[in-house]
Design a protein around this motif. Structure first.
Motif, PDB file in Angstrom:
ATOM      1  N   PRO A 581      18.949  24.570 -21.543  1.00 22.89           N
ATOM      2  CA  PRO A 581      18.542  25.523 -22.521  1.00 22.89           C
ATOM      3  C   PRO A 581      18.631  26.899 -22.199  1.00 22.89           C
ATOM      4  O   PRO A 581      18.600  27.593 -23.004  1.00 22.89           O
ATOM      5  CB  PRO A 581      16.927  24.961 -22.595  1.00 22.89           C
ATOM      6  CG  PRO A 581      16.848  23.463 -22.199  1.00 22.89           C
ATOM      7  CD  PRO A 581      18.160  23.387 -21.266  1.00 22.89           C
ATOM      8  N   ALA A 582      18.570  27.155 -20.867  1.00 19.71           N
ATOM      9  CA  ALA A 582      18.722  28.727 -20.522  1.00 19.71           C
ATOM     10  C   ALA A 582      20.157  29.090 -20.937  1.00 19.71           C
ATOM     11  O   ALA A 582      20.391  30.309 -21.230  1.00 19.71           O
ATOM     12  CB  ALA A 582      18.601  28.626 -18.954  1.00 19.71           C
ATOM     13  N   VAL A 583      21.108  28.057 -20.792  1.00 20.67           N
ATOM     14  CA  VAL A 583      22.371  28.694 -21.019  1.00 20.67           C
ATOM     15  C   VAL A 583      22.533  28.770 -22.758  1.00 20.67           C
ATOM     16  O   VAL A 583      23.286  29.705 -22.918  1.00 20.67           O
ATOM     17  CB  VAL A 583      23.575  27.520 -20.738  1.00 20.67           C
ATOM     18  CG1 VAL A 583      24.973  27.787 -21.135  1.00 20.67           C
ATOM     19  CG2 VAL A 583      23.621  27.257 -19.152  1.00 20.67           C
ATOM     20  N   MET A 584      22.158  27.925 -23.270  1.00 20.47           N
ATOM     21  CA  MET A 584      21.948  27.931 -24.951  1.00 20.47           C
ATOM     22  C   MET A 584      21.384  29.172 -25.168  1.00 20.47           C
ATOM     23  O   MET A 584      21.859  30.066 -26.181  1.00 20.47           O
ATOM     24  CB  MET A 584      21.331  26.794 -25.553  1.00 20.47           C
ATOM     25  CG  MET A 584      22.052  25.454 -25.131  1.00 20.47           C
ATOM     26  SD  MET A 584      20.982  24.146 -25.788  1.00 20.47           S
ATOM     27  CE  MET A 584      21.074  24.545 -27.713  1.00 20.47           C
ATOM     28  N   ALA A 585      20.231  29.783 -24.515  1.00 16.67           N
ATOM     29  CA  ALA A 585      19.633  31.063 -24.977  1.00 16.67           C
ATOM     30  C   ALA A 585      20.312  31.928 -24.617  1.00 16.67           C
ATOM     31  O   ALA A 585      20.532  33.358 -25.567  1.00 16.67           O
ATOM     32  CB  ALA A 585      18.323  30.897 -24.312  1.00 16.67           C
ATOM     33  N   ARG A 587      23.639  32.096 -24.341  1.00 15.40           N
ATOM     34  CA  ARG A 587      24.757  32.433 -25.263  1.00 15.40           C
ATOM     35  C   ARG A 587      24.524  32.895 -26.603  1.00 15.40           C
ATOM     36  O   ARG A 587      25.029  34.083 -27.242  1.00 15.40           O
ATOM     37  CB  ARG A 587      25.471  31.256 -25.534  1.00 15.40           C
ATOM     38  CG  ARG A 587      26.860  31.130 -26.321  1.00 15.40           C
ATOM     39  CD  ARG A 587      27.204  29.746 -26.901  1.00 15.40           C
ATOM     40  NE  ARG A 587      27.658  28.996 -25.722  1.00 15.40           N
ATOM     41  CZ  ARG A 587      26.811  28.008 -25.437  1.00 15.40           C
ATOM     42  NH1 ARG A 587      25.475  27.486 -26.153  1.00 15.40           N
ATOM     43  NH2 ARG A 587      27.185  27.104 -24.305  1.00 15.40           N
ATOM     44  N   THR A 588      23.245  32.625 -27.129  1.00 15.67           N
ATOM     45  CA  THR A 588      22.935  33.192 -28.478  1.00 15.67           C
ATOM     46  C   THR A 588      22.407  34.736 -28.334  1.00 15.67           C
ATOM     47  O   THR A 588      22.924  35.173 -29.179  1.00 15.67           O
ATOM     48  CB  THR A 588      21.514  32.513 -28.860  1.00 15.67           C
ATOM     49  OG1 THR A 588      21.912  31.287 -28.861  1.00 15.67           O
ATOM     50  CG2 THR A 588      20.985  33.048 -30.311  1.00 15.67           C
ATOM     51  N   ALA A 589      21.915  35.124 -27.275  1.00 15.24           N
ATOM     52  CA  ALA A 589      21.464  36.378 -27.026  1.00 15.24           C
ATOM     53  C   ALA A 589      22.785  37.309 -26.832  1.00 15.24           C
ATOM     54  O   ALA A 589      23.082  38.425 -27.298  1.00 15.24           O
ATOM     55  CB  ALA A 589      20.684  36.616 -25.698  1.00 15.24           C
ATOM     56  N   LEU A 590      23.886  36.633 -26.063  1.00 12.59           N
ATOM     57  CA  LEU A 590      25.111  37.442 -26.055  1.00 12.59           C
ATOM     58  C   LEU A 590      25.792  37.550 -27.040  1.00 12.59           C
ATOM     59  O   LEU A 590      26.518  38.676 -27.597  1.00 12.59           O
ATOM     60  CB  LEU A 590      25.896  36.555 -24.711  1.00 12.59           C
ATOM     61  CG  LEU A 590      25.275  36.598 -23.349  1.00 12.59           C
ATOM     62  CD1 LEU A 590      26.266  35.916 -22.557  1.00 12.59           C
ATOM     63  CD2 LEU A 590      25.627  37.996 -22.837  1.00 12.59           C
TER      64      LEU A 590
END
Length: 611
Positions: A581-585, A587-590
């Motif tokens: 989930p940290a990677v997904m968050a 990526r979305t922020a980036l």
């Protein structure tokens, strides 16, 4: 110049819409690089901050009341229009125009409550308000919560420090122009705005001092020394303003009339008439607009450079993080297959020599297998004792009459069957190398770092395929050995010179045929034949292994996996793409931040082309 101010306004609105508020973040901030004017004033005793802003705009639009009224930064963007009716727009209400500025005041309060609740809490998330009017200058200011020394009822004790930290986070940035507002009827030494401005801008290089309530000073006192820069010197001249009184506000005195009275006050006051040309809210607005435009113009090249550099960095990190997961089952299936094909291609490259590892297989065929065959030592297997033993046993109770054919067959079979060991070892050695290359290809497939569950599943499926190929290869390779045992090459024996001793001499007794010379010749003949077969198998075993294992690994390593994949339920597909989930968050922020920087890049390019 107006284009430049409008450009920064657009970028600031994009920053807010895409979550860049200039606060502490692991993401690069474009907001921090944009020139801005932050309005700073004290809460206690009212510095007149709101009145100054309303005087510049020429409208009543800010919430008023006791205590801390401004609880979120208000980004106020003034845009001059040639003609038409004045109106206001909020970024959070993009399709709604406000022509009633009392409704603007109410919306500011309501939007503040939406973020902070109906408490006295504060938030660093800004409200964006754009006002379009023929009576304003192009200018953008950020109204910050007033500095206070005590918490009011309903607020935590930390509110004093919280507000100071928020104000400081804006004004300590080198691109921020500080508009420090202080009331003239209080000692300047106690001014909260001057105190905090001096801490972040000790030389006063980006601070504009504004003195309010000059008309409310005690009789016999004036602010001339301050306005002339004698009491407290800044790089830019102090500006005095005369705001509407509370009675004027209660009577809804017109802003145009208030500005006229302000001009008259400075022009007619003996103490200030020599400064009247640079006093008043109108002059303050024009001066700030011109200064902001000049600062923006000087900073555009560095902003462009920052944007280009950050876009490259964001794209690089997004590429490293991989594509986002598809929402539908079909998209997930396609994504899994695409990632698996990337792995499969990397694996093939290892086999084909594009990447290292394939040469180890050749080493098995060229060194390991010949060495194993050599270690069989057929000459020792065909020693005099073994030859005598097998020949005698093969005769049974009836000795051979002419040539010991059964003895020959047993000698040959016993030697050739021992080649099964090196053949199996070669199959296992190639299998181990192929498995090792799976691990290498898995680690070199960047997408698997994103999806550990899929990595494990593909690795297991590939290893299962190799196991099946190994089993088939063993069967095929051992069949080659067994075929050599089951049928001897007759031509080899026909071409041998027919020696009377080898063919048998009827004049001798049967048992004389087992003399050493005769057995030695049998042993030599069998050894020659076995060596011939060994040489043949040395060439055919690698062919069988390559056909059954290497070739199949290249052709169908993941065939079973793909077949099983089509049978999975959507939940099972999703479990293979169960990303951190940290990677997904991240990526979305980036992605949102990259969208912001690309938008800013397009806006700057549009302004550059329009010149």
């Amino acid at each position: 110049m107006e284009n430049l101010t409008s450009l920064v306004n657009k970028i600031q609105r994009a920053c807010t819409a895409l979550g860049d508020h200039g606060d502490e973040s692991a993401l690069p901030s474009l907001w921090d690089s944009l020139p801005s004017i932050a309005v700073v004033g004290g809460q206690i005793g009212s510095s007149g901050k709101s009145s100054v802003l309303e005087s510049i705009v020429g409208k009543d639009f800010l919430p008023r009341g006791s205590g801390i009224v401004t609880r979120r930064p208000l980004v106020l963007q003034l845009q001059k229009i040639d003609e038409g009716r004045e109106y206001a727009e909020f970024l959070h209400l993009p399709r709604k125009r406000f022509t009633d500025f009392a409704a603007v005041r109410k919306e500011i309060s309501d939007e503040t409550d939406r973020e902070t609740g109906r408490t006295k809490q504060i938030s660093s998330v800004p409200i964006h308000l754009s006002i379009y009017s023929p009576n304003v200058v192009n200018l953008t200011m950020i109204d910050l919560p007033g500095l206070t020394k005590v918490a009011v009822e309903g607020q935590p004790e930390s509110i004093v420090q919280d507000i100071e930290n928020m104000v400081r986070s804006f004004i300590e940035k080198p691109n921020c122009i500080i508009l420090a507002i202080s009331p003239a009827n209080q000692d300047l030494a106690t001014s909260d705005a001057i105190k905090i401005s001096r801490e972040v801008d000790p030389k006063g290089e980006r601070t504009f001092g504004v003195l309010t309530k000059i008309d409310l000073m005690d009789k016999g006192t004036d602010a001339v020394d301050i306005l002339e820069g004698k009491s407290y010197r800044l790089q830019f001249p102090w500006i005095g303003v005369v705001n509407r009184s509370q009675a004027d506000i209660n009577k809804s005195v017109d802003m145009i009339a208030a500005r006229r009275r302000e001009r008259e006050y400075f022009a007619n006051s003996p103490e200030y008439k020599h400064l009247a040309h640079r006093m008043g809210s109108e002059h303050l607005g024009k001066m700030l607009s011109k200064h902001l435009e000049n600062v923006i113009k000087s900073r555009i090249p560095s902003i462009q450079s920052l944007i280009n550099k950050t876009i490259s960095e964001l794209e690089s990190e997004l590429s490293r993080l991989g594509k986002p997961i598809a929402a539908d089952a079909g998209g997930k299936l396609y994504m899994i297959m695409e990632i698996s094909r990337v792995f499969d291609q990397i694996y093939k490259e290892h086999l084909d020599g594009v990447r290292p590892g394939g040469d180890k297989i050749y080493n098995v065929f060229d060194n390991q297998l010949p060495a194993a065959l050599k270690r069989l030592q057929f000459d020792k297997q065909l020693s005099m004792e073994n030859v005598r033993k097998l020949i005698t046993e093969a005769d049974g109770y009836q000795p051979h009459l002419i040539a010991p054919e059964q003895g020959y067959r047993r000698l040959i079979e016993s030697s050739i069957v021992s080649i099964r060991g090196p053949a199996e070892a070669a199959v296992d050695a190639v299998h181990a190398i192929l498995k090792e290359m799976i691990n290498k290809a898995i680690s070199e497939t960047a997408e698997f770092k994103q999806y550990p569950a899929l990595r494990v599943e593909v690795a297991n499926a590939a290893c299962d395929s190799l196991d099946r190929m190994r089993d088939e290869s063993k069967k095929a390779t051992l069949k080659l050995v067994d075929m050599e045992c089951s049928y001897l090459t007759v031509d080899f024996f026909r071409k041998l010179p027919q020696d009377i001793e080898k063919g048998g001499n009827p004049t001798h007794s049967i048992f004389d045929r087992y003399n050493d010379s005769y057995l030695r010749r049998i042993g030599t003949t069998v050894l020659s034949y076995v060596n011939m077969v060994s040489a043949t198998l040395r060439n055919s075993i690698p062919k069988s292994i390559v056909y059954c294992q290497v070739r199949e690994a290249k052709r169908s390593l993941l065939d079973h996996f793909f077949t099983d994949l089509g049978k999975l339920e959507p939940k099972q597909l999703a479990s293979l793409l169960n990303e951190d989930p940290a990677v997904m968050a991240r990526r979305t922020a980036l992605a949102k931040r990259l969208e912001l920087y690309r938008s800013a890049q397009a806006e700057i390019d549009a302004v550059a082309w329009s010149k």
